[in-house]
Structure formats: C-alpha cells, structure tokens
Design a protein around this motif. Structure first.
Motif, PDB file in Angstrom:
ATOM      1  N   VAL A  82       0.881  -1.170   0.000  1.00 35.25           N
ATOM      2  CA  VAL A  82       0.000   0.000   0.000  1.00 35.25           C
ATOM      3  C   VAL A  82       0.919   1.220   0.000  1.00 35.25           C
ATOM      4  O   VAL A  82       1.740   1.376   0.913  1.00 35.25           O
ATOM      5  N   LEU A  83       0.796   2.065  -1.016  1.00 32.34           N
ATOM      6  CA  LEU A  83       1.769   3.138  -1.227  1.00 32.34           C
ATOM      7  C   LEU A  83       1.095   4.513  -1.200  1.00 32.34           C
ATOM      8  O   LEU A  83      -0.026   4.669  -1.687  1.00 32.34           O
ATOM      9  N   GLY A  84       1.809   5.479  -0.648  1.00 31.19           N
ATOM     10  CA  GLY A  84       1.299   6.836  -0.647  1.00 31.19           C
ATOM     11  C   GLY A  84       2.186   7.754   0.156  1.00 31.19           C
ATOM     12  O   GLY A  84       3.355   7.465   0.409  1.00 31.19           O
ATOM     13  N   VAL A  85       1.597   8.871   0.575  1.00 27.95           N
ATOM     14  CA  VAL A  85       2.329   9.929   1.264  1.00 27.95           C
ATOM     15  C   VAL A  85       1.733  10.105   2.650  1.00 27.95           C
ATOM     16  O   VAL A  85       0.531  10.358   2.797  1.00 27.95           O
ATOM     17  N   HIS A  86       2.579   9.967   3.660  1.00 29.31           N
ATOM     18  CA  HIS A  86       2.103  10.130   5.036  1.00 29.31           C
ATOM     19  C   HIS A  86       1.654  11.574   5.252  1.00 29.31           C
ATOM     20  O   HIS A  86       2.391  12.514   4.920  1.00 29.31           O
ATOM     21  N   PRO A  87       0.460  11.774   5.818  1.00 31.49           N
ATOM     22  CA  PRO A  87      -0.041  13.152   5.974  1.00 31.49           C
ATOM     23  C   PRO A  87       0.787  14.016   6.909  1.00 31.49           C
ATOM     24  O   PRO A  87       0.739  15.247   6.819  1.00 31.49           O
ATOM     25  N   GLY A  88       1.572  13.391   7.793  1.00 34.76           N
ATOM     26  CA  GLY A  88       2.442  14.175   8.669  1.00 34.76           C
ATOM     27  C   GLY A  88       3.554  14.890   7.928  1.00 34.76           C
ATOM     28  O   GLY A  88       4.182  15.805   8.481  1.00 34.76           O
ATOM     29  N   LEU A  89       3.777  14.513   6.673  1.00 35.85           N
ATOM     30  CA  LEU A  89       4.805  15.190   5.888  1.00 35.85           C
ATOM     31  C   LEU A  89       4.508  16.677   5.749  1.00 35.85           C
ATOM     32  O   LEU A  89       5.423  17.493   5.658  1.00 35.85           O
ATOM     33  N   VAL A  90       3.237  17.044   5.740  1.00 39.01           N
ATOM     34  CA  VAL A  90       2.885  18.460   5.552  1.00 39.01           C
ATOM     35  C   VAL A  90       3.541  19.330   6.613  1.00 39.01           C
ATOM     36  O   VAL A  90       4.048  20.428   6.318  1.00 39.01           O
ATOM     37  N   SER A  91       3.582  18.851   7.849  1.00 38.15           N
ATOM     38  CA  SER A  91       4.180  19.638   8.927  1.00 38.15           C
ATOM     39  C   SER A  91       5.690  19.704   8.789  1.00 38.15           C
ATOM     40  O   SER A  91       6.302  20.751   9.055  1.00 38.15           O
ATOM     41  N   ARG A  92       6.286  18.604   8.365  1.00 35.77           N
ATOM     42  CA  ARG A  92       7.740  18.620   8.146  1.00 35.77           C
ATOM     43  C   ARG A  92       8.090  19.626   7.054  1.00 35.77           C
ATOM     44  O   ARG A  92       9.061  20.385   7.173  1.00 35.77           O
ATOM     45  N   LEU A  93       7.305  19.648   5.996  1.00 37.19           N
ATOM     46  CA  LEU A  93       7.571  20.563   4.891  1.00 37.19           C
ATOM     47  C   LEU A  93       7.378  22.020   5.301  1.00 37.19           C
ATOM     48  O   LEU A  93       8.205  22.887   4.991  1.00 37.19           O
ATOM     49  N   VAL A  94       6.282  22.298   5.995  1.00 42.15           N
ATOM     50  CA  VAL A  94       5.943  23.683   6.343  1.00 42.15           C
ATOM     51  C   VAL A  94       6.777  24.179   7.523  1.00 42.15           C
ATOM     52  O   VAL A  94       7.339  25.282   7.489  1.00 42.15           O
ATOM     53  N   ASP A  95       6.889  23.358   8.564  1.00 41.11           N
ATOM     54  CA  ASP A  95       7.527  23.818   9.800  1.00 41.11           C
ATOM     55  C   ASP A  95       9.051  23.735   9.758  1.00 41.11           C
ATOM     56  O   ASP A  95       9.737  24.522  10.412  1.00 41.11           O
ATOM     57  N   GLU A  96       9.589  22.773   9.010  1.00 43.67           N
ATOM     58  CA  GLU A  96      11.033  22.545   9.044  1.00 43.67           C
ATOM     59  C   GLU A  96      11.741  22.885   7.736  1.00 43.67           C
ATOM     60  O   GLU A  96      12.937  23.187   7.747  1.00 43.67           O
ATOM     61  N   ARG A  97      11.011  22.852   6.627  1.00 39.94           N
ATOM     62  CA  ARG A  97      11.681  23.026   5.338  1.00 39.94           C
ATOM     63  C   ARG A  97      11.244  24.293   4.603  1.00 39.94           C
ATOM     64  O   ARG A  97      11.695  24.552   3.496  1.00 39.94           O
ATOM     65  N   GLY A  98      10.364  25.076   5.213  1.00 43.19           N
ATOM     66  CA  GLY A  98      10.028  26.380   4.661  1.00 43.19           C
ATOM     67  C   GLY A  98       9.048  26.388   3.507  1.00 43.19           C
ATOM     68  O   GLY A  98       8.897  27.402   2.812  1.00 43.19           O
ATOM     69  N   PHE A  99       8.339  25.272   3.291  1.00 42.55           N
ATOM     70  CA  PHE A  99       7.331  25.237   2.242  1.00 42.55           C
ATOM     71  C   PHE A  99       6.104  26.051   2.665  1.00 42.55           C
ATOM     72  O   PHE A  99       5.768  26.106   3.859  1.00 42.55           O
TER      73      PHE A  99
END
Length: 280
Positions: A82-99
C-alpha cells in the motif's frame, strides 16, 4: 487455535529491512498463524528521503515493493504493498523546510500520483493518504484535505482503495462523502488505527480486545491491524507482528468465527477485491 484454512490478514503494518527487523517480523507473524499482510510504506523522511518532487518518493515505494516480494516467500498466503504519502509530511515541509502550505500540498499530491502509477501497473494494491491527527492551522488543514481528496480522485480513477491516516474519530461521514463525490465508493475508504465503531469509512481496528469487542458487537465490515512500525528506537511499537493472529485465535476461542470471516475474508474482498481464501 487457528485452523490452517483460516486466512489471517494484518491490514496495516510497516517493514524496515534496512534498519530493523524486516522479514524477521514477517516470520514471527507467520509462525503464529498469520497468512496475509498489507505492507504500508514508512514515512518518506524515516527512510532518509526529503522529497523535492513527486518522483523522489519512488525510492520509498520501490523499497516497499521489494520487501513485500520477500515477505511473500515467508507466508502461506501473500503480501501486498500500500503506497502513498504520510499526511504528517505536511508539517515537516511547512515547519522545518520552509514550504508554503500550498507548495506542500502540490508536492504531496505529486507523490500520490507517483504511487498511483504502481497501482495502475499492478505493483501495488492501494493508496495511502489522510490528514494530520494533531492540531494544525487552517491553511495546513485545508492543504491536507486537498491532498486527501486528490487521493480519492486517483482511487476512483484506478478503482482502488485508499487507506487513511487521520484524527481519532467515530464519525467521518463527511470524508466518506468526499470520496463518493470523487467517484470512489465509501467502502473503498479505510480508516487505519480505528476504534471498533466508525461511521463513514471502513474501520481498520487496532487489535486491543476492547476495540475488537466493539467491532464484533457492531457487526459491520471491519479489518484488523497492528500498525507495527518496525522502528529500532521503539521495538514493540505500535503492536507487535504476532498480535493479529493471537487476537484471531482469541476471537475464535470466544465463538466469534463469523466476525473473523468478516474481517479476514469478506471485508478484504469488499474493500480491495482480494481473495484471502483463494490465495492460501
């Protein structure tokens, strides 16, 4: 005691052959009567992938497919990715990577598109998406819902199920309606880490006895899972790989053969179109 003709499916667990137990966890599962697995890719950043484009997720997806092929060799039944994108990635992108939330949304939707290609080719069974299970601001919440609705659109295109990681709730009718609006039947939407009672999606019930008793009493379609995360820093989390077979044995000992058939034969067919008896 589990009859050798009884399929036993763990609907959601993770395997990390490079950093932790991997196939040894599958052997534990099989040794106590487990026959079928749905193996969900670990969050991309847990495998050292800091995606910039949708294509960057392929490393995670392909490693998951490889370990599923290895797991197949250990099971009386079989395993599916089962493949996809973990929804917690949004916080990593916004809070830590400046997206921005919008840029995070677009990247995560591109990751879903990449995962969908593996479903289309037959190399994966279903998609994974969802939204944060913790509090986020309105812009991040809106972006996350947009990613999830995109996963429903892709699931509808492919006629495949979508597993959701989302907040704890017994009422997700609105989410099921979003799936239907996209053309995906609500019975192809699965809430992972669910309790025994859920309105809307199909619950994939965490295998503590209380939740299972509720699911059995309710009598509606349900699945069983451990969400085993195969993490060397948390070796037993969330539940160990032997848990589903042991809970199946407990259900059978307590006269719940019909519920076992519901969770391990009928609901897998309803949700994923898989034949757990025919693949034994």
């Amino acid at each position: 005691m589990i009859d050798e003709e009884t399929p036993v499916l763990d609907n959601h667990l993770h395997l990390d052959p490079d950093n932790h137990r991997g196939i040894d966890a599958v052997r534990d599962f099989a040794r106590v009567g487990g026959t079928h697995l749905l193996v969900v890719n670990k969050p991309s950043w847990h495998l050292g992938v800091e995606a910039e484009t949708g294509e960057d997720f392929r490393e995670v997806f392909e490693r998951t497919i490889e370990v599923v092929d290895e797991a197949d060799e250990e099971l009386e039944g079989r395993a599916w990715p089962v493949l996809g994108v973990h929804p917690g990635l949004v916080s990593r992108l916004v809070d830590e990577r400046g997206f921005t939330p919008e840029d995070a949304r677009d990247l995560m939707r591109a990751g879903i598109d990449a995962a969908a290609e593996y479903v289309e080719s037959g190399d994966a069974l279903a998609l994974k998406s969802g939204r944060p299970h913790y509090e986020v601001d309105d812009a991040v919440w809106e972006a996350s819902n947009a990613v999830m609705r995109h996963a429903f659109e892709r699931g509808a295109d492919l006629e495949c199920a979508v597993q959701l990681h989302a907040e704890a709730s017994e009422e997700m009718t609105e989410v099921a309606e979003w799936a239907e609006d996209a053309g995906l039947s609500r019975h192809k939407v699965v809430k992972h880490y669910a309790g025994g009672r859920l309105e809307g999606p199909i619950p994939s019930v965490m295998c503590d006895k209380g939740r299972l008793e509720t699911a059995v009493e309710r009598g509606e379609p349900f699945l069983m899972e451990t969400d085993y995360i195969d993490d060397p820093d948390r070796p037993g989390a969330v539940l160990g790989p032997k848990t589903v077979p042991r809970r199946v044995a407990w259900l059978l000992e307590n006269g719940h053969a019909e519920a076992v058939r519901n969770a391990h034969v009928e609901t897998p067919d309803l949700v994923y179109g898989i034949d757990t008896e025919g693949t034994l």
